[in-house]
Design a protein around this motif. Structure first.
Motif, PDB file in Angstrom:
ATOM      1  N   ALA A   1      13.953 -13.585   0.453  1.00  0.00           N
ATOM      2  CA  ALA A   1      12.832 -12.893   1.113  1.00  0.00           C
ATOM      3  C   ALA A   1      12.774 -11.431   0.678  1.00  0.00           C
ATOM      4  O   ALA A   1      13.807 -10.772   0.535  1.00  0.00           O
ATOM      5  N   ASN A   2      11.550 -10.928   0.472  1.00  0.00           N
ATOM      6  CA  ASN A   2      11.362  -9.533   0.098  1.00  0.00           C
ATOM      7  C   ASN A   2      10.846  -8.763   1.326  1.00  0.00           C
ATOM      8  O   ASN A   2       9.678  -8.851   1.674  1.00  0.00           O
ATOM      9  N   VAL A   3      11.761  -8.061   1.985  1.00  0.00           N
ATOM     10  CA  VAL A   3      11.360  -7.218   3.124  1.00  0.00           C
ATOM     11  C   VAL A   3      11.307  -5.786   2.600  1.00  0.00           C
ATOM     12  O   VAL A   3      12.347  -5.209   2.266  1.00  0.00           O
ATOM     13  N   PRO A   4      10.106  -5.197   2.481  1.00  0.00           N
ATOM     14  CA  PRO A   4      10.017  -3.839   1.942  1.00  0.00           C
ATOM     15  C   PRO A   4      10.854  -2.875   2.783  1.00  0.00           C
ATOM     16  O   PRO A   4      10.961  -3.040   4.002  1.00  0.00           O
ATOM     17  N   LYS A   5      11.421  -1.897   2.100  1.00  0.00           N
ATOM     18  CA  LYS A   5      12.313  -0.967   2.810  1.00  0.00           C
ATOM     19  C   LYS A   5      11.498   0.166   3.431  1.00  0.00           C
ATOM     20  O   LYS A   5      11.540   1.306   2.967  1.00  0.00           O
ATOM     21  N   PHE A   6      10.741  -0.139   4.476  1.00  0.00           N
ATOM     22  CA  PHE A   6       9.962   0.899   5.143  1.00  0.00           C
ATOM     23  C   PHE A   6      10.882   1.746   6.005  1.00  0.00           C
ATOM     24  O   PHE A   6      11.709   1.202   6.763  1.00  0.00           O
ATOM     25  N   GLU A   7      10.698   3.031   5.892  1.00  0.00           N
ATOM     26  CA  GLU A   7      11.492   3.949   6.726  1.00  0.00           C
ATOM     27  C   GLU A   7      11.232   3.641   8.205  1.00  0.00           C
ATOM     28  O   GLU A   7      10.083   3.420   8.601  1.00  0.00           O
TER      29      GLU A   7
ATOM     30  N   GLN B   1      -3.414  -4.778   4.165  1.00  0.00           N
ATOM     31  CA  GLN B   1      -3.636  -5.353   2.835  1.00  0.00           C
ATOM     32  C   GLN B   1      -3.409  -4.321   1.735  1.00  0.00           C
ATOM     33  O   GLN B   1      -4.003  -3.249   1.756  1.00  0.00           O
ATOM     34  N   ARG B   2      -2.548  -4.674   0.764  1.00  0.00           N
ATOM     35  CA  ARG B   2      -2.371  -3.765  -0.369  1.00  0.00           C
ATOM     36  C   ARG B   2      -3.316  -4.155  -1.508  1.00  0.00           C
ATOM     37  O   ARG B   2      -3.950  -3.296  -2.086  1.00  0.00           O
ATOM     38  N   THR B   3      -3.392  -5.442  -1.802  1.00  0.00           N
ATOM     39  CA  THR B   3      -4.275  -5.886  -2.885  1.00  0.00           C
ATOM     40  C   THR B   3      -5.193  -6.991  -2.370  1.00  0.00           C
ATOM     41  O   THR B   3      -4.714  -8.016  -1.873  1.00  0.00           O
TER      42      THR B   3
ATOM     43  N   LYS C   1      -2.947 -13.888 -10.817  1.00  0.00           N
ATOM     44  CA  LYS C   1      -1.847 -13.978  -9.845  1.00  0.00           C
ATOM     45  C   LYS C   1      -1.919 -15.388  -9.278  1.00  0.00           C
ATOM     46  O   LYS C   1      -2.945 -16.040  -9.398  1.00  0.00           O
ATOM     47  N   ARG C   2      -0.884 -15.848  -8.628  1.00  0.00           N
ATOM     48  CA  ARG C   2      -0.911 -17.202  -8.051  1.00  0.00           C
ATOM     49  C   ARG C   2      -2.102 -17.316  -7.092  1.00  0.00           C
ATOM     50  O   ARG C   2      -2.190 -16.560  -6.129  1.00  0.00           O
ATOM     51  N   PRO C   3      -3.056 -18.219  -7.364  1.00  0.00           N
ATOM     52  CA  PRO C   3      -4.245 -18.269  -6.520  1.00  0.00           C
ATOM     53  C   PRO C   3      -3.973 -18.960  -5.183  1.00  0.00           C
ATOM     54  O   PRO C   3      -3.501 -20.094  -5.158  1.00  0.00           O
TER      55      PRO C   3
ATOM     56  N   PHE D   1       6.108  -9.806   8.333  1.00  0.00           N
ATOM     57  CA  PHE D   1       6.138  -9.487   6.899  1.00  0.00           C
ATOM     58  C   PHE D   1       5.783 -10.756   6.116  1.00  0.00           C
ATOM     59  O   PHE D   1       6.572 -11.707   6.091  1.00  0.00           O
ATOM     60  N   ALA D   2       4.592 -10.764   5.538  1.00  0.00           N
ATOM     61  CA  ALA D   2       4.208 -11.865   4.631  1.00  0.00           C
ATOM     62  C   ALA D   2       4.263 -11.272   3.227  1.00  0.00           C
ATOM     63  O   ALA D   2       3.302 -11.333   2.463  1.00  0.00           O
ATOM     64  N   THR D   3       5.394 -10.640   2.930  1.00  0.00           N
ATOM     65  CA  THR D   3       5.515  -9.797   1.744  1.00  0.00           C
ATOM     66  C   THR D   3       6.221 -10.496   0.575  1.00  0.00           C
ATOM     67  O   THR D   3       6.682  -9.837  -0.356  1.00  0.00           O
ATOM     68  N   GLY D   4       6.317 -11.810   0.646  1.00  0.00           N
ATOM     69  CA  GLY D   4       6.767 -12.557  -0.521  1.00  0.00           C
ATOM     70  C   GLY D   4       8.266 -12.526  -0.761  1.00  0.00           C
ATOM     71  O   GLY D   4       9.071 -12.268   0.151  1.00  0.00           O
ATOM     72  N   PHE D   5       8.607 -12.726  -2.029  1.00  0.00           N
ATOM     73  CA  PHE D   5      10.005 -12.996  -2.388  1.00  0.00           C
ATOM     74  C   PHE D   5      10.442 -12.193  -3.607  1.00  0.00           C
ATOM     75  O   PHE D   5       9.618 -11.803  -4.426  1.00  0.00           O
TER      76      PHE D   5
ATOM     77  N   ALA E   1       6.658  -7.688 -10.270  1.00  0.00           N
ATOM     78  CA  ALA E   1       6.053  -6.391  -9.935  1.00  0.00           C
ATOM     79  C   ALA E   1       6.080  -6.093  -8.440  1.00  0.00           C
ATOM     80  O   ALA E   1       5.872  -4.950  -8.035  1.00  0.00           O
ATOM     81  N   ASN E   2       6.328  -7.118  -7.622  1.00  0.00           N
ATOM     82  CA  ASN E   2       6.283  -6.903  -6.163  1.00  0.00           C
ATOM     83  C   ASN E   2       7.575  -6.300  -5.616  1.00  0.00           C
ATOM     84  O   ASN E   2       7.624  -5.895  -4.461  1.00  0.00           O
ATOM     85  N   VAL E   3       8.625  -6.256  -6.429  1.00  0.00           N
ATOM     86  CA  VAL E   3       9.908  -5.727  -5.943  1.00  0.00           C
ATOM     87  C   VAL E   3      10.204  -4.423  -6.671  1.00  0.00           C
ATOM     88  O   VAL E   3      10.384  -4.426  -7.898  1.00  0.00           O
TER      89      VAL E   3
HETATM   90  P1  NA7 Z   1       3.172 -12.898  -2.527  1.00  0.00           P
HETATM   91  O1  NA7 Z   1       2.174 -13.737  -3.210  1.00  0.00           O
HETATM   92  O2  NA7 Z   1       4.145 -12.122  -3.330  1.00  0.00           O
HETATM   93  O3  NA7 Z   1       2.377 -11.931  -1.564  1.00  0.00           O
HETATM   94  C1  NA7 Z   1       3.013 -10.875  -0.892  1.00  0.00           C
HETATM   95  C2  NA7 Z   1       1.989  -9.983  -0.281  1.00  0.00           C
HETATM   96  O4  NA7 Z   1       2.664  -8.893   0.347  1.00  0.00           O
HETATM   97  C3  NA7 Z   1       1.025  -9.380  -1.288  1.00  0.00           C
HETATM   98  O5  NA7 Z   1      -0.224  -9.226  -0.688  1.00  0.00           O
HETATM   99  C4  NA7 Z   1       1.677  -8.024  -1.564  1.00  0.00           C
HETATM  100  O6  NA7 Z   1       0.782  -7.055  -2.027  1.00  0.00           O
HETATM  101  C5  NA7 Z   1       2.184  -7.664  -0.199  1.00  0.00           C
HETATM  102  N1  NA7 Z   1       3.271  -6.703  -0.249  1.00  0.00           N
HETATM  103  C6  NA7 Z   1       4.470  -6.837  -0.859  1.00  0.00           C
HETATM  104  N2  NA7 Z   1       5.201  -5.713  -0.688  1.00  0.00           N
HETATM  105  C7  NA7 Z   1       4.429  -4.877   0.032  1.00  0.00           C
HETATM  106  C8  NA7 Z   1       4.619  -3.559   0.512  1.00  0.00           C
HETATM  107  N3  NA7 Z   1       5.739  -2.891   0.262  1.00  0.00           N
HETATM  108  N4  NA7 Z   1       3.627  -2.998   1.229  1.00  0.00           N
HETATM  109  C9  NA7 Z   1       2.496  -3.674   1.465  1.00  0.00           C
HETATM  110  N5  NA7 Z   1       2.247  -4.907   1.042  1.00  0.00           N
HETATM  111  C10 NA7 Z   1       3.209  -5.496   0.316  1.00  0.00           C
HETATM  112  O7  NA7 Z   1       4.066 -13.784  -1.522  1.00  0.00           O
HETATM  113  P2  NA7 Z   1       3.625 -15.020  -0.643  1.00  0.00           P
HETATM  114  O8  NA7 Z   1       4.728 -15.316   0.303  1.00  0.00           O
HETATM  115  O9  NA7 Z   1       2.281 -14.817  -0.088  1.00  0.00           O
HETATM  116  O10 NA7 Z   1       3.484 -16.182  -1.668  1.00  0.00           O
HETATM  117  C11 NA7 Z   1       4.566 -16.520  -2.515  1.00  0.00           C
HETATM  118  C12 NA7 Z   1       4.381 -17.905  -3.053  1.00  0.00           C
HETATM  119  O11 NA7 Z   1       4.795 -18.873  -2.110  1.00  0.00           O
HETATM  120  C13 NA7 Z   1       2.997 -18.329  -3.343  1.00  0.00           C
HETATM  121  O12 NA7 Z   1       2.423 -17.766  -4.439  1.00  0.00           O
HETATM  122  C14 NA7 Z   1       3.135 -19.820  -3.432  1.00  0.00           C
HETATM  123  O13 NA7 Z   1       3.681 -20.186  -4.672  1.00  0.00           O
HETATM  124  C15 NA7 Z   1       4.094 -20.095  -2.345  1.00  0.00           C
HETATM  125  P3  NA7 Z   1       0.505  -6.904  -3.627  1.00  0.00           P
HETATM  126  O14 NA7 Z   1      -0.369  -8.079  -3.988  1.00  0.00           O
HETATM  127  O15 NA7 Z   1       1.844  -6.971  -4.298  1.00  0.00           O
HETATM  128  O16 NA7 Z   1      -0.152  -5.597  -3.754  1.00  0.00           O
END
Ligand code: NA7
Length: 545
Positions: free
Chosen positions: A158-164, A218-220, A338-340, A387-391, A508-510
């Protein structure tokens, strides 16, 4: 009910010795156990960190979590009886049903007696003299094994951003990839969701319905295609069962391990009206197949722009508030670079009164406070943060195993500039270590069970051949890995995939992670042919002794 593992850790006992240790009890670990134990007769143990089997699906239990591949082909193909005995209830399987399925398979094959749950691997080191791996667990157990096979998935760190200030937050916070099994009660709560990837897009409509107020950070802005999930009828189940041979043949012969074929049409060679009709039909059908509407969506910028434009128009038809629409319209990357994601009412969620959207490009997060999240503009008060911030995808799950190969060489060192593997299966200087769906293999660009079965079958054949030839050691040659890395780069560069600057395919997300395109984008069928050729050539590129 399902039965659980009966193995309990035995501390202070001499190290247990095995022919093979498999780390992880998800789709890949379970199938690998079956193959090595039941076909080759090896003495095998699976070590699993979770309290149950399921891998990715053990941890990802957030509301709305379901697979984006369709259920009838998001499953194993290796066993006719299992295939014919199981029925899926919905077009896309929910996480609960996937766990039920994996438990069903495990019980049918009597796998659990060799799976040790609640067992996290702390480190593993290769011993040159004995040609054995020594595996140590967080609980203090030690195992010795000839072959070590990582089946830890691509999306399990899990990618938990290191927010202060996160530690000061007085409410509760969760990461979607580490969801509490007992669930979370959102009723009457002000919820903040960070992230709008596939996970966030599945989660938001459900959270909006369950909470008092949902604030999405939302970042992107992202594209999404309607999933159009629904129940599966008994007639459809019967038909699929009859046609399974054809389903698997199509899945294996294509680019992405899905049983649908890529259109042979170019998006720029048809008339506007023809193109629109094809996209409209794909939109109505829903799902990942939208990508296959034209052959060049991921190969040509102009073709890609037609798909991106079509989806942007659809978003504009759904979102009523023009200010929100502007924020939600993706413009910085092309569709599917990006993964749609696919969704069930994601854009519609923003028409609700209890949902707000914060554009982090305009007001980045400064810190988490006691009461919520502070951006450069204001503080948002929240009871729960999700945090739905990915991996930390591909490499994260492997690096945290603290693997040390020949002569003390650490994987962290070997991959300092990004992963370097041969076929995604092996890394030079890490003898007898196999990775299922590792970086450099098609993995996440594919329907995963198909990619997994191909890797497990290859590893099983490789070990069988070694035993038949009286060999005990196999290691990828450095030149073979170098050439493979070049092929992985070339395959990615032949597509538009490396162009999405915020893609997790690139790491790029980490923050701080090397920017390298990690999966093999040359297509599943082509990759399988390459692997089979290598087997036939008596394992070209591998040093065996
Ligand atoms: P994703 O696709 O990596 O999405 C993570 C989201 O979290 C994405 O919108 C990121 O924005 C956002 N994010 C990550 N770090 C931050 C920080 N620091 N601040 C704000 N927002 C952030 O992970 P998912 O869990 O949604 O999906 C992963 C895969 O699981 C998916 O593709 C399927 O294969 C199943 P960003 O776009 O990077 O600007």
């Amino acid at each position: 009910m399902t039965t659980q593992s009966i193995i309990t850790p035995t501390l202070n006992a001499p190290p247990h010795e095995f022919d093979a240790i498999i780390i992880g009890a998800g789709f890949s670990g379970l199938y690998q156990l079956h193959k090595l134990r039941d076909e080759l007769g090896l003495n095998v143990r699976v070590l699993e960190k979770g309290a149950g089997i399921g891998g990715t699906w053990f941890w990802n239990r957030y509301p709305g979590a379901r697979c984006d591949s369709e259920s009838y082909y998001y499953c194993y193909s290796f066993n006719k009886e299992i295939e014919q005995a199981w029925s899926w209830s919905e077009r896309y399987p929910e996480h609960t049903e996937i766990r039920k399925y994996l438990n069903f398979v495990s019980d049918r094959l009597d796998l659990k007696r060799d799976i040790q749950l609640d067992t996290e691997v702390k480190s593993a080191a290769f011993n040159e003299a004995s040609t054995m791996w020594k595996v140590e667990t967080v609980g203090g157990e030690t195992f010795l094994t000839r072959f070590l096979i990582t089946a830890v998935g691509c999306l399990s760190a899990a990618n938990v951003p290191k927010f202060e200030g996160l530690e000061n937050f007085k409410g509760d916070w969760y990461h979607t990839g580490n969801w509490p099994p007992e669930g979370v009660d959102f009723a009457g709560k002000r919820v903040g969701q960070i992230g709008t990837g596939s996970t966030g897009i599945q989660l938001a409509p459900v959270l909006a319905g369950r909470s008092q107020h949902l604030t999405i950070f939302q970042r992107t802005a992202n594209y999404s295609i309607p999933a159009r999930n629904r129940s599966v009828t008994p007639e459809e189940v019967d038909l699929t069962r009859k046609n399974y041979d054809d389903v698997w043949r199509r899945a294996r012969s294509g680019t992405n391990g899905h049983p649908f074929t890529m259109s042979s049409l170019s998006a720029i060679a048809v008339t506007d009206a023809e193109r629109r009709a094809i996209y409209q039909k794909a939109w109505e059908r829903g799902g990942l197949r939208f990508r296959a509407s034209f052959k060049d969506i991921l190969a040509d910028n102009k073709a890609n722009e037609t798909a991106s434009d079509f989806i942007r128009e659809k978003i504009a038809e759904i979102v009523k508030n023009p200010e929100l629409l502007e924020k939600l319209t993706p413009r910085d990357h092309g569709f599917a670079t990006k993964r749609p994601p696919i969704d069930s009412g994601y854009f519609e969620t923003f028409n609700r009164d209890n949902v707000s959207l914060i554009d982090l490009k305009a007001e980045p997060i400064v810190q988490v406070t006691e009461k919520g999240i502070r951006t450069t503009k204001q503080e948002y008060e929240l009871d729960i943060i999700v945090f739905a911030t990915g991996f930390d995808a591909f490499t994260g799950p492997l690096l945290r195993l603290n693997l040390t190969g020949s002569h003390g060489y650490a994987l962290k060192e070997a991959w300092a500039a990004g992963p370097r593997t041969y076929l995604g299966l092996q890394t030079p200087k890490f003898p007898n270590l196999f990775t299922i769906t590792g970086p450099g293999s098609p993995s996440v660009l594919c329907n995963m069970p198909i990619a997994i079965e191909q890797h497990v079958d290859w590893i099983t054949t490789c070990i069988r051949d070694m035993r038949a030839q009286g060999l005990t050691r196999i290691e990828a040659e450095p030149e073979a890995a170098e050439q493979w890395v070049e092929q992985v780069n070339a395959a990615a560069n032949a597509t538009l995939l490396p162009m999405a600057s915020s893609s997790w395919y690139l790491g790029a997300n980490v923050p701080g992670k090397p920017r390298v395109f990690m999966p093999y984008a040359g297509g599943f069928a082509r990759y399988t042919d390459i692997c089979n050729d290598i087997t036939k050539s008596n394992y070209r590129g591998f040093a065996r002794s």
